[in-house]
Design a protein around this motif. Structure first.
Motif, mmCIF file in Angstrom:
data_model
loop_
_atom_site.group_PDB
_atom_site.id
_atom_site.type_symbol
_atom_site.label_atom_id
_atom_site.label_comp_id
_atom_site.label_asym_id
_atom_site.label_seq_id
_atom_site.Cartn_x
_atom_site.Cartn_y
_atom_site.Cartn_z
ATOM 1 N N ARG A 148 9.014 -2.932 -10.196
ATOM 2 C CA ARG A 148 7.815 -2.222 -10.244
ATOM 3 C C ARG A 148 8.166 -1.331 -11.675
ATOM 4 N NH1 ARG A 148 9.269 2.801 -8.874
ATOM 5 N NH2 ARG A 148 11.050 3.033 -7.221
ATOM 6 N N GLU A 149 9.436 -0.915 -12.012
ATOM 7 C CA GLU A 149 9.820 0.038 -13.226
ATOM 8 C C GLU A 149 10.010 -0.719 -14.246
ATOM 9 O OE1 GLU A 149 13.219 2.271 -12.272
ATOM 10 O OE2 GLU A 149 12.409 3.469 -10.457
ATOM 11 N N ALA A 150 10.383 -1.933 -14.274
ATOM 12 C CA ALA A 150 10.990 -2.643 -15.545
ATOM 13 C C ALA A 150 9.908 -3.549 -16.027
ATOM 14 C CB ALA A 150 12.203 -3.541 -15.220
ATOM 15 N N VAL A 151 8.800 -3.823 -15.356
ATOM 16 C CA VAL A 151 7.912 -5.047 -15.920
ATOM 17 C C VAL A 151 6.570 -4.387 -15.777
ATOM 18 C CG1 VAL A 151 7.000 -7.196 -15.366
ATOM 19 C CG2 VAL A 151 9.169 -6.729 -14.585
ATOM 20 N N HIS A 152 6.167 -4.737 -17.107
ATOM 21 C CA HIS A 152 4.499 -4.526 -17.104
ATOM 22 C C HIS A 152 3.394 -5.711 -16.515
ATOM 23 C CE1 HIS A 152 0.662 -3.182 -18.517
ATOM 24 N NE2 HIS A 152 0.541 -4.125 -19.375
ATOM 25 N N PRO A 165 8.356 -5.814 -5.356
ATOM 26 C CA PRO A 165 8.288 -4.545 -6.553
ATOM 27 C C PRO A 165 9.477 -3.848 -6.423
ATOM 28 C CG PRO A 165 6.149 -4.793 -5.391
ATOM 29 C CD PRO A 165 6.962 -5.672 -4.638
ATOM 30 N N GLU A 166 10.426 -3.763 -5.302
ATOM 31 C CA GLU A 166 11.671 -2.907 -5.115
ATOM 32 C C GLU A 166 12.834 -3.895 -5.596
ATOM 33 O OE1 GLU A 166 11.429 0.311 -4.907
ATOM 34 O OE2 GLU A 166 9.434 0.222 -4.783
ATOM 35 N N ALA A 167 12.506 -4.992 -5.693
ATOM 36 C CA ALA A 167 13.638 -5.910 -6.088
ATOM 37 C C ALA A 167 14.361 -5.736 -7.423
ATOM 38 C CB ALA A 167 13.568 -7.523 -5.601
#
Length: 230
Positions: A148-152, A165-167
């Motif tokens: 969820r943080e790394a991917v657009h 999303p948290e993986a």
């Protein structure tokens, strides 16, 4: 070795996609090529901010563009997009004609909202038919961070890889997503892993390279160092 030589960049149009340094890659390649005497145009088929310190031509005619390329060698051109804070989209001059006016046309062909990884919506990336190669940028700063943080477009990435999303976004998962998104109709692909400034980042880049069928390079564009991994 210059990056343009390492990548074997060909004259004509090249599409730059992904995340984690597309705009920096465009400028780095453009400056190298222009220093060697080539006429280089930077543009986008989606949206891009103007480049500081370069001529940024808005709605240029063919004559204006040819004159600017002859005088400065490296220019950006596009059509202003209202309500975007000055971003430019594709020039009105057809891409086929742009590739005749410039020796190299470097095209940013998607957006990543500043994220190191990008999963594409069905309408993305916008690769011009004239492109003879694709440079796919991956930001090493995203390896190991939550999807969820790394991917657009993390929801698209989840559909491609099965990750929640948290993986953590492992190199193997990023490689899986890239291969599932690549189209057989695309021109040849090369992958550049940017932000590989530390040993751990370079090790992750090597894991990515081991999973991909295309040439993979890694380094830190802002530090102007790079190497071939496969």
């Amino acid at each position: 070795m210059r990056l343009t030589e390492l990548l074997g960049l060909c004259p004509g149009a090249a599409a730059v996609i992904g995340g984690g340094g597309k705009t920096t890659l465009l400028r780095t390649l453009g400056e190298e090529l222009a220093a060697g005497g080539a006429r280089v145009l930077l543009c986008s088929t989606t949206k891009i901010f103007p480049f500081d310190g370069l001529p940024n031509l808005t709605d240029p005619t063919e004559e204006t563009l040819a004159e600017a390329l002859g005088a400065r060698r490296l220019v950006c051109a596009g059509t202003p997009v209202p309500g975007t804070g000055g971003k430019l989209t594709a020039p009105a001059v057809p891409m086929s004609r742009l590739a005749e006016l410039a020796d190299y046309v470097l095209v940013e062909a998607d957006g990543s909202a500043g994220r190191p990884f990008k999963a594409h919506a069905p309408h993305e990336p916008v690769i011009p038919p004239e492109a003879n190669q694709i440079l796919w940028v991956v930001g090493a700063s995203g390896f190991g961070r939550p999807v969820r943080e790394a991917v657009h477009r993390p929801e698209r990435f989840g559909l491609l890889t099965g990750l929640e999303p948290e993986a953590p976004a492992a190199p193997e998962a990023v490689a899986e997503a890239l291969q599932k998104e690549a189209s057989p109709a695309w021109p040849p692909i090369q992958v550049f892993v940017n932000q590989a400034e530390e040993d751990t980042a370079m090790a992750a880049a090597r894991r990515l390279a081991e999973c991909l069928p295309w040439p993979v390079y890694a380094g830190a564009l802002k530090r102007r160092n790079w190497t071939c991994l496969s």
